[in-house]
Motif scaffolding. Structure first.
Motif, PDB file in Angstrom:
ATOM      1  N   THR A   1       0.858  -1.186   0.000  1.00 44.95           N
ATOM      2  CA  THR A   1       0.000   0.000   0.000  1.00 44.95           C
ATOM      3  C   THR A   1       0.896   1.239   0.000  1.00 44.95           C
ATOM      4  OG1 THR A   1      -0.114   0.256   2.412  1.00 44.95           O
ATOM      5  CG2 THR A   1      -1.657  -1.297   1.389  1.00 44.95           C
ATOM      6  N   SER A   2       0.284   2.398   0.035  1.00 44.15           N
ATOM      7  CA  SER A   2       1.048   3.643   0.043  1.00 44.15           C
ATOM      8  C   SER A   2       1.641   3.948   1.412  1.00 44.15           C
ATOM      9  CB  SER A   2       0.145   4.810  -0.392  1.00 44.15           C
ATOM     10  OG  SER A   2      -0.981   4.919   0.475  1.00 44.15           O
ATOM     11  N   SER A   3       1.277   3.157   2.426  1.00 46.60           N
ATOM     12  CA  SER A   3       1.816   3.352   3.770  1.00 46.60           C
ATOM     13  C   SER A   3       2.671   2.152   4.152  1.00 46.60           C
ATOM     14  CB  SER A   3       0.675   3.527   4.772  1.00 46.60           C
ATOM     15  OG  SER A   3       0.001   2.299   4.995  1.00 46.60           O
ATOM     16  N   ALA A   4       3.010   2.082   5.440  1.00 46.64           N
ATOM     17  CA  ALA A   4       3.831   0.965   5.924  1.00 46.64           C
ATOM     18  C   ALA A   4       3.041  -0.322   6.071  1.00 46.64           C
ATOM     19  CB  ALA A   4       4.468   1.332   7.262  1.00 46.64           C
ATOM     20  N   ILE A   5       1.710  -0.266   5.884  1.00 47.92           N
ATOM     21  CA  ILE A   5       0.881  -1.469   5.981  1.00 47.92           C
ATOM     22  C   ILE A   5       1.006  -2.291   4.709  1.00 47.92           C
ATOM     23  CG2 ILE A   5      -1.480  -2.352   6.141  1.00 47.92           C
ATOM     24  CD1 ILE A   5      -2.197  -0.003   7.889  1.00 47.92           C
ATOM     25  N   GLU A   6       1.141  -3.579   4.866  1.00 44.42           N
ATOM     26  CA  GLU A   6       1.060  -4.518   3.755  1.00 44.42           C
ATOM     27  C   GLU A   6       0.063  -5.607   4.118  1.00 44.42           C
ATOM     28  OE1 GLU A   6       5.457  -4.079   1.716  1.00 44.42           O
ATOM     29  OE2 GLU A   6       4.923  -5.929   2.751  1.00 44.42           O
ATOM     30  N   PHE A   7      -0.645  -6.106   3.114  1.00 45.83           N
ATOM     31  CA  PHE A   7      -1.614  -7.169   3.322  1.00 45.83           C
ATOM     32  C   PHE A   7      -1.059  -8.484   2.790  1.00 45.83           C
ATOM     33  CE2 PHE A   7      -4.332  -3.366   3.029  1.00 45.83           C
ATOM     34  CZ  PHE A   7      -5.013  -3.476   4.233  1.00 45.83           C
ATOM     35  N   VAL A   8      -1.261  -9.538   3.530  1.00 52.15           N
ATOM     36  CA  VAL A   8      -0.930 -10.886   3.084  1.00 52.15           C
ATOM     37  C   VAL A   8      -2.254 -11.597   2.796  1.00 52.15           C
ATOM     38  CG1 VAL A   8       0.214 -13.062   3.646  1.00 52.15           C
ATOM     39  CG2 VAL A   8       1.122 -10.904   4.531  1.00 52.15           C
ATOM     40  N   THR A   9      -2.401 -12.090   1.585  1.00 47.45           N
ATOM     41  CA  THR A   9      -3.653 -12.728   1.186  1.00 47.45           C
ATOM     42  C   THR A   9      -3.400 -14.126   0.663  1.00 47.45           C
ATOM     43  OG1 THR A   9      -3.584 -11.941  -1.102  1.00 47.45           O
ATOM     44  CG2 THR A   9      -4.562 -10.463   0.546  1.00 47.45           C
ATOM     45  N   GLU A  10      -4.461 -14.922   0.632  1.00 38.74           N
ATOM     46  CA  GLU A  10      -4.386 -16.260   0.065  1.00 38.74           C
ATOM     47  C   GLU A  10      -4.433 -16.176  -1.463  1.00 38.74           C
ATOM     48  OE1 GLU A  10      -7.087 -19.045   1.980  1.00 38.74           O
ATOM     49  OE2 GLU A  10      -7.228 -17.713   3.722  1.00 38.74           O
ATOM     50  N   GLN A  11      -4.063 -17.263  -2.119  1.00 41.63           N
ATOM     51  CA  GLN A  11      -4.060 -17.264  -3.573  1.00 41.63           C
ATOM     52  C   GLN A  11      -5.455 -17.088  -4.147  1.00 41.63           C
ATOM     53  OE1 GLN A  11      -1.453 -17.549  -5.989  1.00 41.63           O
ATOM     54  NE2 GLN A  11      -0.400 -16.809  -4.162  1.00 41.63           N
ATOM     55  N   SER A  12      -6.472 -17.614  -3.455  1.00 40.00           N
ATOM     56  CA  SER A  12      -7.848 -17.463  -3.916  1.00 40.00           C
ATOM     57  C   SER A  12      -8.776 -17.606  -2.732  1.00 40.00           C
ATOM     58  CB  SER A  12      -8.193 -18.509  -4.987  1.00 40.00           C
ATOM     59  OG  SER A  12      -8.129 -19.815  -4.435  1.00 40.00           O
ATOM     60  N   TYR A  13      -9.998 -17.096  -2.923  1.00 42.39           N
ATOM     61  CA  TYR A  13     -11.022 -17.172  -1.888  1.00 42.39           C
ATOM     62  C   TYR A  13     -12.278 -17.764  -2.503  1.00 42.39           C
ATOM     63  CZ  TYR A  13      -7.995 -14.080   0.822  1.00 42.39           C
ATOM     64  OH  TYR A  13      -6.939 -13.547   1.501  1.00 42.39           O
ATOM     65  N   GLN A  14     -12.888 -18.720  -1.778  1.00 42.31           N
ATOM     66  CA  GLN A  14     -14.068 -19.395  -2.288  1.00 42.31           C
ATOM     67  C   GLN A  14     -15.170 -19.387  -1.238  1.00 42.31           C
ATOM     68  OE1 GLN A  14     -12.238 -23.240  -3.272  1.00 42.31           O
ATOM     69  NE2 GLN A  14     -12.495 -22.741  -5.446  1.00 42.31           N
TER      70      GLN A  14
END
Length: 660
Positions: free
Chosen positions: A51-64
């Motif tokens: 993101t534009s700040s120090a926050i980053e998101f960790v996500t799964e490859q897909s969501y069902q």
């Protein structure tokens, strides 16, 4: 978007910049570590979204749809220590969110589409807000579902659970097995493959571990993964909380005691008891019962725990019993890693196991299932002493087995939580009854120091009970050391038969075996049972049975038992005097003797029948009653399933009161 590879997963959060005397010691068994878990043949990659700040998101490859899932917020220096997280769903079909104060937001979508979330991260000089949108696709195939993705501190216990499958969600997948899909090496207990458990390893920085469960159903392979974020914490320096404790937060963000709660009641850095002036008893600051102010003294590991506790006080405390009794505590702590519940004079707080607070299956999912290490105590003895609460010949504990995900109502939850609170708050009022609140010096003194003064003078209610109305059975006292402290049983103790225990216990003046563990527990058991009968018309069963392997309510045979022993009025019994004294000291507005006179007299159980067959005692059909009539087939679509609670044995829901 970039993928998080197996090589970088474990260190990803660095790389993203690119209870006086305890009356005897409790013996903790040292078990060998479980075996190391194999790594999966194919490792998992997660995504990092900057993101534009120090926050980053960790996500799964897909969501069902209908799959447990998570999104994780991290700070690019790799460590969430000292930070507070607050999530909110901003668009998409409404979700049930029960981890909104964690860096790991767990959820399960039922409808495909776009879902957006915002997260606020504060602390350590930061105040950041970012949003993320996730796309959920429709899933029409049978899948394995593992719960629940969550954050855990290093050194703390971790447990996951797989959902059952099939049309009625009652089948265990065949060949269920586990492997490490990414992250550090782990030693995991998979004795029950539906519920793997492990201790989170020490980590230098916040570290993700991904476990994969695989099995087969109707000839098809099914699989799912679950994520644990293991967070790096400050070194433990507390001589009091010397094992890792979960991250907790003040339920009320604007509580005037927020800083004191964080420091004084559940911290691995608590070096010395806090002074009373920093965190006084509630009764020293309130001129009247104020349930709203009680919430200022609550810290929790999950927001829903505080919400349910607050609702309970508002809706299920019509006589203000609990609001009054809470005046003798400094704080209430509810956390997923507390098992069993206890009170501690060093902090003046009660610590509640949230197993008695959940309403939704999604809330229960987050409660750790690590076994109480005391569960093996007394295995060599030839008897057990079960208990249960009943009303109108029926259980009042309505809890489905953990493998069955089912919600419950406040009415279902109420009796268990009420009895727990009566017990733990009896301890607090034993040590610091309302009659002495005004005389406790606030300046330059601790509750522990005041407790020591009172106990040395024999002024505690429990001290007086044992002096005025002592229990007589030396045999039961010695056996209690085995069952509740883990001492090894002697050969003579191993040889006791249920009929021997019946003789020792039934002729004495305790209402429960646990009363022989300490005078403090004796006092709490008297108060708990009397108040449950008085306020709710709920009776406590206690019995003496054999101790077969894999004991269940249907397999153990009653040698002796009573329903409502607290109402004992036979000549020579001291139970009425003991209970009346406790009630008069703890809740002086109640007349103990008059109260006890209104309670039903005990009903004897039928010797030779199982514990289950002794459920119905007020009908002439007692000898024919079985618990089969309570069971409802899961295949019956017209009726909600009903479950018989698991067998409970004396002392299993309380930790011995901590005095130092």
């Amino acid at each position: 978007m970039r993928k998080l590879t197996p090589l970088t997963l474990a260190s990803m959060l660095v790389l993203t910049a690119c209870g006086g005397s305890s009356d005897g010691e409790l013996i903790s068994p040292i078990d060998p570590p479980p075996p190391a878990l194999n790594r999966c043949d194919q490792q998992t990659s997660l995504n990092i979204i900057e993101t534009s700040s120090a926050i980053e998101f960790v996500t799964e490859q897909s969501y069902q749809t209908e799959q447990a899932a998570a999104v994780i917020a991290s700070i690019n220096d790799g460590n969430s220590q000292g930070l507070q997280f607050s999530w909110e769903q901003t668009s998409g079909p409404a979700l049930t969110l029960k981890s909104i104060k964690s860096p790991v937001l767990a959820f399960q979508p039922s409808v495909s589409g776009e879902y957006s979330f915002s997260v606020r991260v504060s602390g350590n000089g930061l105040l950041l807000n970012e949003s993320i949108t996730l796309s959920v696709s429709n899933n029409s195939q049978t899948q394995l579902n593992v719960r629940s993705d969550h954050q855990v501190v290093e050194g703390n216990k971790v447990s996951f659970r797989t959902d059952r499958v099939g049309n009625n969600a009652n089948q265990v997948p065949a060949d269920l097995n586990w492997c490490i899909a990414s992250g550090p090496e782990l030693n995991i207990d998979t004795t029950n493959p539906e519920r793997p458990q492990f201790t989170a390893p020490d980590v230098d920085t916040d570290t993700l571990v991904v476990l994969r469960a695989s099995g087969t159903f109707e000839g098809e392979s099914i699989t799912d993964e679950v994520i644990a974020l293991i967070t790096s914490e400050q070194a433990i320096t507390s001589p009091y909380f010397d094992e890792p404790v979960a991250r907790t937060f003040s339920y009320r963000e604007n509580s005037p005691y927020k800083a004191a709660l964080s420091k004084c009641v559940y911290s691995n850095q608590l070096a010395a008891p806090c002074e009373i002036q920093e965190l006084p008893l509630l009764g020293q600051t309130l001129s009247q019962v104020d349930k709203d102010k009680i919430m200022d003294r609550l810290i929790v590991s999950h927001q829903w725990m505080g919400e349910n506790f607050e609702s309970f006080l508002e809706e299920m405390d019509p006589n203000s019993d609990f609001a009054k009794l809470l005046q003798s505590v400094t704080a209430v702590v509810i956390s997923y890693d507390i098992r069993p519940s206890f009170y501690w004079v060093v902090t003046g707080a009660i610590y509640l196991d949230p197993s008695d607070l959940w309403l939704l299956a999604a809330e229960r999912d987050v409660i750790n299932e690590a076994a109480d290490f005391r569960s093996s105590f007394g295995n060599e003895l030839g008897f057990i002493m079960p208990w249960r609460y009943v009303k109108d010949d029926a259980y009042v504990s309505y809890t489905s087995p953990r493998e069955v995900r089912q919600d419950r109502s406040f009415d279902d939850m109420g009796p268990d939580l009420a009895s727990l609170l009566y017990h733990e708050l009896a301890h607090a009022n034993d040590f610091f009854p309302s009659s002495i609140h005004s005389s406790i010096a606030i300046d330059n003194q601790t509750l522990l120091a005041h407790y020591n003064q009172r106990t040395e003078a024999g002024l505690l209610i429990s001290d007086q009970i044992i002096s005025l109305f002592p229990l007589q059975s030396d045999e039961m006292y010695s056996l209690a050391n085995v069952s509740f402290r883990g001492q090894s049983a002697s050969e003579s103790q191993k040889g006791y038969l249920p009929i021997d225990i019946t003789h020792f216990f039934s002729n004495d003046h305790a209402t429960d075996y646990y009363a022989y563990s300490t005078s403090r527990e004796d006092t709490a058991m008297l108060f708990e049972e009397a108040m449950m009968s008085h306020r709710y018309g709920i009776s406590r069963d206690v019995g003496v049975t054999d101790n077969p392997d894999n004991a269940t309510a249907s397999s153990i045979i009653v040698d002796w038992g009573q329903r409502g022993r607290i109402g004992e009025r036979t000549e020579g019994s001291l139970i009425p005097q003991r209970a009346a004294f406790v009630i008069d000291e703890i809740l002086p507005e109640l007349n103990g003797s008059a109260l006890l006179a209104t309670l039903p007299e005990p009903i004897a159980m039928v010797q030779g029948l199982s514990w289950a067959d002794n459920l119905t005692l007020t009908s002439q059909q007692a000898t024919k009653q079985t618990t089969k009539q309570m069971k409802v087939s899961l295949e019956d679509a017209n009726e909600a399933p009903s479950y018989i609670p698991a067998l409970r044995v004396s002392g299993d829901r309380h930790k011995l009161t901590k005095h130092k």
